[in-house]
Write a protein that holds these residues in place. Sequence first.
Motif, PDB file in Angstrom:
ATOM      1  N   VAL A   1      -3.404  -0.063 -12.980  1.00  0.00           N
ATOM      2  CA  VAL A   1      -5.355  -1.253 -14.294  1.00  0.00           C
ATOM      3  C   VAL A   1      -4.708  -2.537 -14.611  1.00  0.00           C
ATOM      4  CG1 VAL A   1      -6.703  -0.798 -15.595  1.00  0.00           C
ATOM      5  CG2 VAL A   1      -5.630   1.134 -15.642  1.00  0.00           C
ATOM      6  N   VAL A   2      -5.128  -3.435 -14.266  1.00  0.00           N
ATOM      7  CA  VAL A   2      -5.307  -4.697 -14.129  1.00  0.00           C
ATOM      8  C   VAL A   2      -6.075  -5.358 -15.156  1.00  0.00           C
ATOM      9  CG1 VAL A   2      -5.461  -6.664 -13.546  1.00  0.00           C
ATOM     10  CG2 VAL A   2      -4.562  -5.420 -12.094  1.00  0.00           C
ATOM     11  N   ARG A   3      -5.992  -5.753 -16.277  1.00  0.00           N
ATOM     12  CA  ARG A   3      -7.173  -5.864 -17.688  1.00  0.00           C
ATOM     13  C   ARG A   3      -6.969  -7.097 -17.428  1.00  0.00           C
ATOM     14  NH1 ARG A   3      -8.641  -1.404 -19.553  1.00  0.00           N
ATOM     15  NH2 ARG A   3      -7.549   0.755 -19.798  1.00  0.00           N
ATOM     16  N   LEU A   4      -7.514  -8.320 -16.662  1.00  0.00           N
ATOM     17  CA  LEU A   4      -7.585  -9.443 -16.599  1.00  0.00           C
ATOM     18  C   LEU A   4      -8.369 -10.069 -17.828  1.00  0.00           C
ATOM     19  CD1 LEU A   4      -9.424 -10.396 -13.429  1.00  0.00           C
ATOM     20  CD2 LEU A   4      -7.248 -10.766 -14.453  1.00  0.00           C
ATOM     21  N   VAL A   5      -7.713 -10.612 -18.749  1.00  0.00           N
ATOM     22  CA  VAL A   5      -7.690 -12.125 -20.271  1.00  0.00           C
ATOM     23  C   VAL A   5      -9.504 -12.141 -20.553  1.00  0.00           C
ATOM     24  CG1 VAL A   5      -5.197 -11.744 -21.311  1.00  0.00           C
ATOM     25  CG2 VAL A   5      -6.973 -13.588 -20.202  1.00  0.00           C
ATOM     26  N   ASP A   6      -9.766 -12.766 -19.255  1.00  0.00           N
ATOM     27  CA  ASP A   6     -11.176 -12.940 -19.254  1.00  0.00           C
ATOM     28  C   ASP A   6     -12.217 -12.034 -18.286  1.00  0.00           C
ATOM     29  OD1 ASP A   6     -10.037 -13.725 -16.341  1.00  0.00           O
ATOM     30  OD2 ASP A   6     -10.640 -15.976 -16.572  1.00  0.00           O
ATOM     31  N   SER A   7     -11.779 -10.317 -18.512  1.00  0.00           N
ATOM     32  CA  SER A   7     -12.957  -9.812 -17.693  1.00  0.00           C
ATOM     33  C   SER A   7     -13.550 -10.212 -17.870  1.00  0.00           C
ATOM     34  CB  SER A   7     -12.541  -8.647 -17.912  1.00  0.00           C
ATOM     35  OG  SER A   7     -12.404  -8.342 -18.977  1.00  0.00           O
ATOM     36  N   GLU A   8     -14.393 -10.250 -18.967  1.00  0.00           N
ATOM     37  CA  GLU A   8     -16.080 -10.478 -19.389  1.00  0.00           C
ATOM     38  C   GLU A   8     -16.877 -12.096 -18.821  1.00  0.00           C
ATOM     39  OE1 GLU A   8     -16.217  -7.028 -23.348  1.00  0.00           O
ATOM     40  OE2 GLU A   8     -15.402  -8.780 -23.996  1.00  0.00           O
TER      41      GLU A   8
ATOM     42  N   ARG B   1       1.347  -1.106  -0.132  1.00  0.00           N
ATOM     43  CA  ARG B   1      -0.086  -0.223   0.034  1.00  0.00           C
ATOM     44  C   ARG B   1       0.944   1.661   0.375  1.00  0.00           C
ATOM     45  NH1 ARG B   1      -1.731   2.819   3.888  1.00  0.00           N
ATOM     46  NH2 ARG B   1      -1.462   1.749   5.964  1.00  0.00           N
ATOM     47  N   ALA B   2       1.607   1.088   0.491  1.00  0.00           N
ATOM     48  CA  ALA B   2       2.894   2.645   0.986  1.00  0.00           C
ATOM     49  C   ALA B   2       4.222   2.758  -0.421  1.00  0.00           C
ATOM     50  CB  ALA B   2       4.117   2.374   1.544  1.00  0.00           C
ATOM     51  N   LEU B   3       3.389   1.493  -1.433  1.00  0.00           N
ATOM     52  CA  LEU B   3       4.019   2.253  -2.725  1.00  0.00           C
ATOM     53  C   LEU B   3       3.512   3.033  -3.447  1.00  0.00           C
ATOM     54  CD1 LEU B   3       4.882  -1.313  -4.005  1.00  0.00           C
ATOM     55  CD2 LEU B   3       6.632   0.408  -2.825  1.00  0.00           C
ATOM     56  N   TYR B   4       1.986   3.221  -2.585  1.00  0.00           N
ATOM     57  CA  TYR B   4       1.340   4.570  -4.467  1.00  0.00           C
ATOM     58  C   TYR B   4       1.078   5.659  -3.340  1.00  0.00           C
ATOM     59  CZ  TYR B   4      -1.152  -0.132  -6.442  1.00  0.00           C
ATOM     60  OH  TYR B   4      -0.801  -0.524  -7.233  1.00  0.00           O
ATOM     61  N   THR B   5       1.007   6.592  -4.587  1.00  0.00           N
ATOM     62  CA  THR B   5       0.936   7.842  -4.296  1.00  0.00           C
ATOM     63  C   THR B   5      -0.629   8.084  -3.352  1.00  0.00           C
ATOM     64  OG1 THR B   5      -0.504   8.353  -6.188  1.00  0.00           O
ATOM     65  CG2 THR B   5       1.839   8.465  -6.335  1.00  0.00           C
ATOM     66  N   GLU B   6      -0.541   9.373  -2.756  1.00  0.00           N
ATOM     67  CA  GLU B   6      -1.782   9.392  -2.035  1.00  0.00           C
ATOM     68  C   GLU B   6      -3.316   9.509  -3.119  1.00  0.00           C
ATOM     69  OE1 GLU B   6      -4.641   9.362   1.313  1.00  0.00           O
ATOM     70  OE2 GLU B   6      -2.255   8.956   1.578  1.00  0.00           O
ATOM     71  N   ASP B   7      -2.757   9.596  -4.468  1.00  0.00           N
ATOM     72  CA  ASP B   7      -4.141  10.400  -5.042  1.00  0.00           C
ATOM     73  C   ASP B   7      -3.874   9.132  -6.390  1.00  0.00           C
ATOM     74  OD1 ASP B   7      -1.763  10.298  -6.805  1.00  0.00           O
ATOM     75  OD2 ASP B   7      -2.647  12.061  -7.700  1.00  0.00           O
ATOM     76  N   GLY B   8      -3.443   8.302  -6.186  1.00  0.00           N
ATOM     77  CA  GLY B   8      -3.273   6.901  -6.954  1.00  0.00           C
ATOM     78  C   GLY B   8      -4.216   5.850  -7.112  1.00  0.00           C
ATOM     79  N   HIS B   9      -4.416   5.389  -8.146  1.00  0.00           N
ATOM     80  CA  HIS B   9      -6.186   4.654  -8.313  1.00  0.00           C
ATOM     81  C   HIS B   9      -5.346   2.670  -8.617  1.00  0.00           C
ATOM     82  CE1 HIS B   9      -8.068   8.076  -8.233  1.00  0.00           C
ATOM     83  NE2 HIS B   9      -9.199   6.923  -7.952  1.00  0.00           N
ATOM     84  N   TYR B  10      -5.837   1.384  -8.123  1.00  0.00           N
ATOM     85  CA  TYR B  10      -5.813   0.094  -8.516  1.00  0.00           C
ATOM     86  C   TYR B  10      -7.219  -0.020  -8.771  1.00  0.00           C
ATOM     87  CZ  TYR B  10      -5.804  -4.557  -6.852  1.00  0.00           C
ATOM     88  OH  TYR B  10      -5.967  -5.566  -7.187  1.00  0.00           O
ATOM     89  N   VAL B  11      -7.420  -0.829 -10.369  1.00  0.00           N
ATOM     90  CA  VAL B  11      -8.252  -0.649 -11.006  1.00  0.00           C
ATOM     91  C   VAL B  11      -8.033  -1.925 -11.274  1.00  0.00           C
ATOM     92  CG1 VAL B  11      -9.353   0.243 -12.572  1.00  0.00           C
ATOM     93  CG2 VAL B  11      -8.721   1.785 -11.740  1.00  0.00           C
ATOM     94  N   ILE B  12      -9.490  -2.545 -11.526  1.00  0.00           N
ATOM     95  CA  ILE B  12      -9.619  -4.073 -12.337  1.00  0.00           C
ATOM     96  C   ILE B  12     -11.103  -3.928 -12.962  1.00  0.00           C
ATOM     97  CG2 ILE B  12      -9.994  -6.085 -12.154  1.00  0.00           C
ATOM     98  CD1 ILE B  12      -8.244  -6.531  -9.924  1.00  0.00           C
ATOM     99  N   PRO B  13     -10.666  -3.150 -14.156  1.00  0.00           N
ATOM    100  CA  PRO B  13     -11.721  -2.932 -15.240  1.00  0.00           C
ATOM    101  C   PRO B  13     -13.006  -4.548 -15.550  1.00  0.00           C
ATOM    102  CG  PRO B  13     -10.071  -2.317 -16.639  1.00  0.00           C
ATOM    103  CD  PRO B  13      -9.354  -2.835 -14.628  1.00  0.00           C
ATOM    104  N   ILE B  14     -13.763  -4.552 -16.323  1.00  0.00           N
ATOM    105  CA  ILE B  14     -14.782  -5.622 -16.572  1.00  0.00           C
ATOM    106  C   ILE B  14     -14.309  -5.403 -18.148  1.00  0.00           C
ATOM    107  CG2 ILE B  14     -16.818  -6.621 -16.728  1.00  0.00           C
ATOM    108  CD1 ILE B  14     -17.234  -5.505 -14.030  1.00  0.00           C
ATOM    109  N   ASP B  15     -14.807  -4.222 -18.155  1.00  0.00           N
ATOM    110  CA  ASP B  15     -14.852  -3.545 -19.642  1.00  0.00           C
ATOM    111  C   ASP B  15     -13.237  -3.523 -20.009  1.00  0.00           C
ATOM    112  OD1 ASP B  15     -14.586  -2.209 -22.625  1.00  0.00           O
ATOM    113  OD2 ASP B  15     -15.898  -0.752 -22.020  1.00  0.00           O
ATOM    114  N   PRO B  16     -13.145  -4.057 -21.449  1.00  0.00           N
ATOM    115  CA  PRO B  16     -11.130  -4.375 -21.638  1.00  0.00           C
ATOM    116  C   PRO B  16     -10.662  -3.228 -22.421  1.00  0.00           C
ATOM    117  CG  PRO B  16     -12.581  -6.277 -22.596  1.00  0.00           C
ATOM    118  CD  PRO B  16     -13.656  -5.660 -21.711  1.00  0.00           C
ATOM    119  N   GLU B  17     -11.377  -2.527 -23.014  1.00  0.00           N
ATOM    120  CA  GLU B  17     -11.270  -0.952 -23.668  1.00  0.00           C
ATOM    121  C   GLU B  17     -11.630  -0.197 -22.705  1.00  0.00           C
ATOM    122  OE1 GLU B  17      -9.754  -1.591 -26.625  1.00  0.00           O
ATOM    123  OE2 GLU B  17     -10.519  -3.894 -26.232  1.00  0.00           O
ATOM    124  N   THR B  18     -11.822  -0.351 -21.454  1.00  0.00           N
ATOM    125  CA  THR B  18     -12.554   1.685 -21.119  1.00  0.00           C
ATOM    126  C   THR B  18     -11.143   1.856 -20.219  1.00  0.00           C
ATOM    127  OG1 THR B  18     -13.999   2.296 -19.236  1.00  0.00           O
ATOM    128  CG2 THR B  18     -12.867   0.389 -18.611  1.00  0.00           C
TER     129      THR B  18
END
Length: 172
Positions: free
Chosen positions: A155-162, A43-60
Amino acid sequence: MTDTLAEKNSLTPLLADPRVARAIELVWREADLLDRKEYDAWRALYTEDGHYVIPIDPETEDFANTLNMVYDDARMRRMRVTRMTEGHAISAVDAARTVRTVSRFVPVEVSDQEVMLRSAQVVVAYKRGTHDLWAAEVTHRIRLSEPDDRIALKVVRLVDSEDVVPAAGFLL
């Protein structure tokens, strides 16, 4: 000055760039911390304004206005780490053992302030006699600063996110 792949004929000069090397080393450190379940250090590796995202839509690219499996800001990362370390959540009590491989780094943008990298990640998780495999294309935006660089976006775009994705009681 920002270098982009469109401005370069070859990846070699960008991969030899010390700013890119610093960013790759941070991504590897992140993977190691996650495999060792050192979530507070992660958690300390992130900036205070940082985001960790796993989207469902692979293109978004509009993560704030689309459905995501994970969309964590600093507050949500703190809460997630608390759940995973206090032992009250089933995912913390019976956590999978994981091994991550992060490779195929492609520098997307490089400046003196930030490096954006694309990479491939494979996570093998073992729990209760079963192995699960998670494959993804990952984008990291690394904010460069002395003495410690930080992750401003992952941003982690899983190959099977959909498709139906099994629950992950660990961080990707």
